[in-house]
Design an enzyme around this catalytic site. Structure first.
Site, PDB file in Angstrom:
ATOM      1  N   HIS A 171      -3.304 -11.476 -12.593  1.00  0.00           N
ATOM      2  CA  HIS A 171      -4.569 -11.532 -11.848  1.00  0.00           C
ATOM      3  C   HIS A 171      -5.652 -11.873 -12.873  1.00  0.00           C
ATOM      4  O   HIS A 171      -5.908 -11.093 -13.788  1.00  0.00           O
ATOM      5  CB  HIS A 171      -4.828 -10.173 -11.196  1.00  0.00           C
TER       6      HIS A 171
ATOM      7  N   ASP B 198      -0.896 -13.214  -1.120  1.00  0.00           N
ATOM      8  CA  ASP B 198      -1.796 -12.132  -1.533  1.00  0.00           C
ATOM      9  C   ASP B 198      -2.145 -11.280  -0.319  1.00  0.00           C
ATOM     10  O   ASP B 198      -3.303 -10.891  -0.113  1.00  0.00           O
ATOM     11  CB  ASP B 198      -3.052 -12.664  -2.212  1.00  0.00           C
TER      12      ASP B 198
ATOM     13  N   HIS C  68      -2.806 -16.179  -7.247  1.00  0.00           N
ATOM     14  CA  HIS C  68      -3.897 -16.578  -6.335  1.00  0.00           C
ATOM     15  C   HIS C  68      -4.970 -17.462  -6.987  1.00  0.00           C
ATOM     16  O   HIS C  68      -6.162 -17.132  -6.984  1.00  0.00           O
ATOM     17  CB  HIS C  68      -4.531 -15.356  -5.673  1.00  0.00           C
TER      18      HIS C  68
ATOM     19  N   ARG D   1       0.799  -1.233   0.000  1.00  0.00           N
ATOM     20  CA  ARG D   1       0.000   0.000   0.000  1.00  0.00           C
ATOM     21  C   ARG D   1       0.827   1.275   0.000  1.00  0.00           C
ATOM     22  O   ARG D   1       0.299   2.348   0.299  1.00  0.00           O
ATOM     23  CB  ARG D   1      -0.937   0.016   1.224  1.00  0.00           C
TER      24      ARG D   1
ATOM     25  N   HIS E 178      -6.096  -3.985   5.180  1.00  0.00           N
ATOM     26  CA  HIS E 178      -7.060  -2.885   5.121  1.00  0.00           C
ATOM     27  C   HIS E 178      -7.268  -2.320   6.526  1.00  0.00           C
ATOM     28  O   HIS E 178      -7.034  -3.009   7.528  1.00  0.00           O
ATOM     29  CB  HIS E 178      -8.403  -3.364   4.565  1.00  0.00           C
TER      30      HIS E 178
END
Length: 431
Positions: A181, A309, A234, A66, A313
């Site tokens: 992805h 992954d 993933h 992030r 948050h």
């Protein structure tokens, strides 16, 4: 720092070594592997590893730090500390930051900040298109020169197949892997969990397996066409597991690879008892059939890598309903213990298999010298107590993220010490 690790069970998938012995680390290198190594004046630290596993540091091909832009969720320093606590000495950070890592300056920003605060190896993937908009290729060559280790549009797929093919051709020319992805955004719609009876029970919109399978098939075909090195991120479906088994049969398994994550071989949608955002990830938890197919693909080598992954948050991002909460769970601090418990302690895989999938194979995909305990290679080493059982407690995480479905779960395989470049970056006894 000279470190002598004595009397541990050394596991190295690169050489198939499985023996009790000693390892001496200094100047960032594995200097000596053997029996009864001497403690001398150059040794700054002696670690008695009786009853413990001594493994190459783990390599995670798929994390979200992030940084820049959403440091309130995670940053390079806290993400790196979380990785070290989980036994991970190298990570690949995804580019879907704010702003997106889509030019050389932003790659250099991560590289420079990591050098100052990380303690582990933080590698950066560059975006395939500008702003991850899917409309125009980013400066991929410039990012390679700046140190980008791979390319990815993670968080979404490049839906424009022509542009994506051009990006894969460019990546192939430079022999840099593409981390894919796989998600057809139109098929996903507003879905938030697997499209099955559990979604109906909870009254939540579903995401069908084809959402992933269609793009995975497209990307594999493009990799055959362009010669690109493709790595599917993933993976969650039985369909993708079968595709990777077919790829393996064609002899392309070294250039077209795949990963799955601990949550996909541990949990299913049956575990979602209520509308709980801590169970919301993308792709979603699937069915028992999918879980079993992924485990078979891990065992037969069709899926070569276990990644996390890691998607931290803030609490606010994970409030309310799965319909509106953010996708993603954290995983850096739990991945080894969950994988060891579910796959090795259960007898499904050997510890050698697990080291191959969490250390050696990721190193091969990135072209790194790490992922092994051989002399002359990077001194990235972890020490694990395979018998220590403990309960995962999200309140003890060093990551800023607490969004996990594994809080309260009992696991085995405690990371006791993480060493990166012959420097101790984590010790359990100091917690």
């Amino acid at each position: 720092m000279g470190i002598l690790i004595r009397g541990g069970r050394m596991i190295d998938a690169a050489t198939k070594m499985d023996k009790i012995g000693d390892v001496y680390l200094d100047e960032g290198i594995i200097q000596k592997v053997g029996d009864n190594l001497e403690y001398n004046e150059k040794t700054d630290r002696l670690i008695e590893a009786d009853g413990c596993l001594v493994l190459p540091g783990l390599i995670d091909l798929h994390v979200h730090f992030r940084d820049p832009g959403q440091e309130y969720k995670e940053d390079i320093e806290t993400g790196s500390r979380a990785a070290a606590r989980g036994g991970i000495t190298t990570v690949v950070a995804m580019p879907n930051t704010s702003p997106v890592i889509d030019n050389p300056d932003r790659v250099r920003y991560v590289k420079n900040k990591a050098a100052q605060v990380a303690g582990i190896h933080v590698l950066q993937a560059g975006a395939i298109t500008k702003g991850e908009s899917g409309e125009e290729l980013a400066d991929m060559e410039g990012m390679i020169q700046a140190g980008a280790c791979a390319f990815s549009e993670d968080g979404k797929s490049v839906m424009n197949t022509r542009i994506y093919r051009e990006g894969m051709q460019l990546a192939a020319e430079h022999d840099v892997p593409v981390l894919a992805h796989c998600e057809d955004i139109d098929l996903r719609g507003n879905g938030c969990m697997n499209d099955d009876e559990n979604a109906k029970r909870l009254g939540l919109p579903g995401i069908c397996n084809s959402t992933e399978d269609v793009i995975a098939a497209r990307d594999i075909l493009l990799a055959y066409d362009t010669g690109a090195r493709l790595h599917l991120c993933h993976c969650s479906t039985s369909g993708v597991a079968k595709m990777m088994e077919m790829v393996q049969e064609t002899g392309k398994g070294n250039r077209i690879t795949a990963e799955t994550c601990p949550h996909y071989f541990t949990l299913t949608s049956d575990d979602i008892e209520r509308d709980d955002p801590n169970f919301k990830m993308n792709p979603p938890l699937r069915t028992r059939k999918d879980l079993e197919a992924l485990k078979r693909a891990l065992k037969n080598g069709a899926i070569k890598v276990i990644s996390t992954d890691h998607a931290p948050h803030s609490p606010k991002d994970k409030e309310g309903s799965m319909k509106t909460a953010a996708f993603g769970i954290v995983g850096l601090e739990t991945s080894f213990a969950i994988s060891y418990t579910e796959l090795v302690d259960s007898g499904f895989l050997t510890i050698m298999d697990l080291v191959e999938k969490m250390s050696l194979n990721p190193a091969k995909i990135l072209g790194l010298d790490s992922g092994t305990l051989q002399e002359g290679h990077p001194a990235d080493v972890i020490i694990v107590d395979p018998d220590e059982e403990y309960t995962i407690d999200k309140n003890k995480f060093v990551s800023k993220g607490r969004n996990t479905p594994f809080h309260g779960r009992k696991v085995k395989g405690k990371i006791l010490c993480t060493i990166c470049d012959s420097t101790i970056v984590y010790e359990a006894e100091n917690e």
